[in-house]
Design an enzyme around this catalytic site. Structure first.
Site, PDB file in Angstrom:
ATOM      1  N   HIS A   1      52.571  49.244  32.577  1.00 54.69           N
ATOM      2  CA  HIS A   1      53.358  48.004  32.611  1.00 54.69           C
ATOM      3  C   HIS A   1      54.618  48.188  31.785  1.00 54.69           C
ATOM      4  O   HIS A   1      54.572  48.781  30.710  1.00 54.69           O
ATOM      5  CB  HIS A   1      52.563  46.829  32.052  1.00 54.69           C
ATOM      6  CG  HIS A   1      53.342  45.539  32.092  1.00 54.69           C
ATOM      7  ND1 HIS A   1      53.417  44.758  33.223  1.00 54.69           N
ATOM      8  CD2 HIS A   1      54.112  44.933  31.162  1.00 54.69           C
ATOM      9  CE1 HIS A   1      54.197  43.717  32.978  1.00 54.69           C
ATOM     10  NE2 HIS A   1      54.625  43.796  31.737  1.00 54.69           N
TER      11      HIS A   1
ATOM     12  N   ASP B   1      47.102  32.250  34.482  1.00 51.46           N
ATOM     13  CA  ASP B   1      48.391  32.742  34.002  1.00 51.46           C
ATOM     14  C   ASP B   1      49.546  32.070  34.738  1.00 51.46           C
ATOM     15  O   ASP B   1      50.527  31.659  34.116  1.00 51.46           O
ATOM     16  CB  ASP B   1      48.482  34.260  34.169  1.00 51.46           C
ATOM     17  CG  ASP B   1      49.836  34.788  33.710  1.00 51.46           C
ATOM     18  OD1 ASP B   1      50.171  34.584  32.530  1.00 51.46           O
ATOM     19  OD2 ASP B   1      50.564  35.370  34.529  1.00 51.46           O
TER      20      ASP B   1
ATOM     21  N   ARG C   1      54.813  26.914  30.364  1.00 59.35           N
ATOM     22  CA  ARG C   1      55.587  27.484  29.257  1.00 59.35           C
ATOM     23  C   ARG C   1      57.082  27.514  29.597  1.00 59.35           C
ATOM     24  O   ARG C   1      57.937  27.270  28.740  1.00 59.35           O
ATOM     25  CB  ARG C   1      55.102  28.906  28.943  1.00 59.35           C
ATOM     26  CG  ARG C   1      53.729  28.943  28.265  1.00 59.35           C
ATOM     27  CD  ARG C   1      53.134  30.347  28.296  1.00 59.35           C
ATOM     28  NE  ARG C   1      54.002  31.314  27.650  1.00 59.35           N
ATOM     29  CZ  ARG C   1      53.999  32.626  27.903  1.00 59.35           C
ATOM     30  NH1 ARG C   1      53.157  33.116  28.788  1.00 59.35           N
ATOM     31  NH2 ARG C   1      54.824  33.425  27.277  1.00 59.35           N
TER      32      ARG C   1
ATOM     33  N   SER D   1      49.430  36.980  28.613  1.00 56.96           N
ATOM     34  CA  SER D   1      49.875  36.880  30.005  1.00 56.96           C
ATOM     35  C   SER D   1      49.914  38.266  30.648  1.00 56.96           C
ATOM     36  O   SER D   1      49.363  38.489  31.738  1.00 56.96           O
ATOM     37  CB  SER D   1      51.258  36.223  30.049  1.00 56.96           C
ATOM     38  OG  SER D   1      51.794  36.263  31.356  1.00 56.96           O
TER      39      SER D   1
ATOM     40  N   LYS E   1      46.642  40.215  33.342  1.00 59.09           N
ATOM     41  CA  LYS E   1      46.847  40.807  34.664  1.00 59.09           C
ATOM     42  C   LYS E   1      46.423  42.275  34.686  1.00 59.09           C
ATOM     43  O   LYS E   1      45.867  42.763  35.667  1.00 59.09           O
ATOM     44  CB  LYS E   1      48.307  40.612  35.080  1.00 59.09           C
ATOM     45  CG  LYS E   1      48.577  39.136  35.425  1.00 59.09           C
ATOM     46  CD  LYS E   1      50.010  38.844  35.776  1.00 59.09           C
ATOM     47  CE  LYS E   1      50.876  38.785  34.532  1.00 59.09           C
ATOM     48  NZ  LYS E   1      52.214  38.230  34.783  1.00 59.09           N
TER      49      LYS E   1
END
Lengths: 436, 436
Positions: A82, A161, A168, A183, A187
């Protein structure tokens, strides 16, 4: 504790137990806890923070809100990656084939670009025919065949999420380390890979510009991974100037291909080798980072990395001829050089400004759902530390409209700071966080 | 600034300008700004606080959300009074007739009791026939005739407060000085009196138990009043033990009548003389507090204060005979003495516990809308500093049910701490805040 008590406890700086966090996330996702109570709680979390234990419980509660991927059909060590996002960040397109060529299975659920940061799905869709919407069986089949697969997030994974993020986004509670970390990691955990490398960017073009903030985020995410039983490391890499030379979807695909052929920009290649060698060791496929790096470099030299990319493109419906003939990628009709106003050395090249130039050109989105022009973007010719003669091109803008080309060129020109003397040097890799 | 930017600015500790605050309050009241954004903003205010200027702008924006009272038909200096609430706080019933007898016009919109704190409307309704629902003309007519009038808040005054309070109540954002101060002062400003005395309670039975918190609240409210062009002072008075001896609606009316006849408990009389003399000077009706106090004492001695109460009761539909014959007030069938378990001196008498005993008896409400038993309550025979012999009654519980009487008696017994030696003394008046 009822929702009111959970808000009050967090407001007063108390550590919430796992049960309270689970019930809050569950109640909110099911619509039993109203948005206004969740909003007050999020703002209390913004101010009070969360311990690693709380953040992990939050992440796991979010994972439990939906489905998770079943990886049992995949033969080989599954890995994931990521990036917190940046400008010119085509890392996945290089890293995936690199590690696939060395026996790892990279299964990645990616997102689309928003604002000045690009998205892997958009980039891949610049390849003619490439499909990013894959169901579970197709994902597993592609990974088994090509060693890597990249698809869009499905709605049944981590629904909490999506709902929390939407709230948010309108209540000024996005910029919170535990909320960002949970968050992202929810995932990653739902996608199932046991080994995960995180590329946390720092600098003007990063989501978290300051190094200390990036370190905190990296540390929080690695801690969640460890507590959730995954092998996770975070590389803190520079995003003060763009990564590589190309920014814009098709332009970045071409640069990724060049890099897989051993002809990419040095910073992109170095970052991908670093991320790849961390993944190899995390996944138990190499005993040391040095040995892992040697194998990855050999995969490039031998052409196996580029071949892995061809196989991957074909497996997801893309035209593999585009890999060898970048002329088959979308090309913008207008090219406009950005000349240096004076001579000197590049002391700074602001990634954020280059990313904003890409948005002006249409390569990025101002808001979710905006269309993206796959052909346009910016190719840099000079980066920090490079000497420049007056009038020499600093960059070339690739555009579809003359007016936008001019606007973008002005932004790119403004992104450069030229001066005499040696440029201040920022490292490409600021830190590697192995233990939360 | 849009709502998101207003939340973010407050979150980041910036001072909001009047325009931003007005638009936020207006947007929320009209339903254009959703509850979840208001909730996030309230939590940000909880953590960041507000300057006096911001708090005043918030208060004025709340006032602007609805109607205000027109006092032009009232002949004489209009004054108002507010108490933050406590146990046995029948101050309005004494103060009103006192200052009315000296030429002031007290026009007060009051509330009902909730939890351990009583409400003036409930107390007045213990007088047979007394009506607290008055329209504007009736209010002005009563004030002009009796020198005072007390009625329930109408829905068209400060609708923003009702809506904001309901949201604060479920998002753990009640305990915030600027939010409490603006809520109270918005109603005082909308009611229109140019001179206002605030009775801010401190101690176990108070909304803000600690002295420092009470001082901050007092200071914030006085600042709002000054900035809004009113003459405001706050008296910080003790609520660690109940005020006077009676707690419970009809019992408190009887005690107020005794006090107006010069036979009330010393603390109640002293507090009312203090509040009254501040009001007299604020309203320009007396040159000094000493002279004001002399006139108020003379109103009691002469019987004019008690007569003012009779006139007031009659003007609002109540039976004036109840003033001279307390047997006409509701009376509870059961009386249960609470004996001292040992001898000694009363070192502490916990107001909160006595208030909770009243709730057990049915004199107060657990939640809004609960019915109230006007007859029941507690009469204390001993207060802090009093010597006690073993078995001597500390208090008498007035109840409608035997079981509740026993429960309440146990709570009252638990409220007393008896010990040897001199009791620690708390002042009745902790401070007077004249300047925010």
């Amino acid at each position: 504790m009822n929702p009111y008590e959970i808000i009050k406890a967090k407001r007063d700086g108390q550590e919430l137990d796992g049960d309270a966090i689970r019930r809050f996330v569950q109640g909110f996702t099911r619509g039993e806890i109203p948005d206004y109570q969740a909003a007050a709680w999020l703002m209390a979390v913004y101010f009070r923070g969360m311990t690693d234990r709380e953040t992990t419980d939050l992440t796991l509660a979010m994972v439990d809100s939906g489905a998770t991927l079943d990886l049992t059909g995949i033969g080989g060590p599954v890995v994931d990656k990521h990036s917190t996002g940046g400008v010119g960040d085509k890392t996945t397109l290089v890293l995936g084939p690199l590690v696939a060529a060395c026996g790892l299975k990279l299964l990645k659920l990616s997102g689309r670009g928003l604002g000045h940061t690009g998205g892997t799905l958009d980039k891949l869709e610049a390849i003619p025919g490439f499909r990013t919407a894959l169901d579970r069986e197709a994902l597993v089949a592609v990974v088994n065949r090509a060693g890597m697969a990249v698809a869009g997030q499905t709605a049944d994974l981590v629904p909490a999420d999506g709902k929390l993020y939407a709230l948010r986004d309108v209540t000024a509670t996005v910029d919170s380390v535990p909320l960002i970390a949970s968050s992202i990691m929810s995932k990653k955990l739902a996608a199932g890979a046991p080994s995960i490398v995180l590329d946390v960017k720092t600098g003007s073009g990063a989501f978290v510009p300051d190094l200390e903030g990036a370190r905190n985020l990296a540390r929080a995410m690695v801690a969640i991974g460890r507590r959730a039983g995954r092998r996770v490391e975070a590389v803190i890499s520079d995003m003060d100037q763009p990564l590589g030379l190309a920014a814009g979807n098709a332009l970045e695909v071409a640069e990724a291909i060049a890099c897989l052929a051993g002809q990419g920009p040095e910073d992109l290649q170095e970052l991908c080798l670093t991320l790849g060698s961390r993944l190899m060791v995390l996944a138990g496929a190499a005993p040391t980072h040095t040995e892992a790096r040697g194998r990855l470099e050999e995969a490039v030299r031998s052409g196996r990395a580029l071949q892995a990319f061809r196989t991957f493109v074909e497996a997801q419906g893309g035209d593999p001829r585009a890999v060898d003939d970048p002329a088959r990628l979308p090309r913008a009709p207008i090219r406009l050089a950005v000349p240096a106003p004076a001579g000197g050395t590049v002391h700074r090249l602001d990634a954020l400004a280059v990313g904003q130039a890409c948005v002006v050109l249409g390569a990025g989105r101002r808001k979710k759902g905006d269309p993206v022009d796959l052909a346009v973007g910016v190719v840099l010719h000079k980066k920090v530390g490079d000497p420049v003669r007056p009038g020499e091109p600093l960059a070339t803008v690739h555009a579809s409209h003359h007016e936008r080309a001019e606007q973008a060129a002005a932004r790119v020109a403004g992104a450069y700071r030229l001066a005499a003397g040696r440029a201040p040097r920022r490292p490409l890799i600021h830190d590697i966080v192995s233990d939360g």
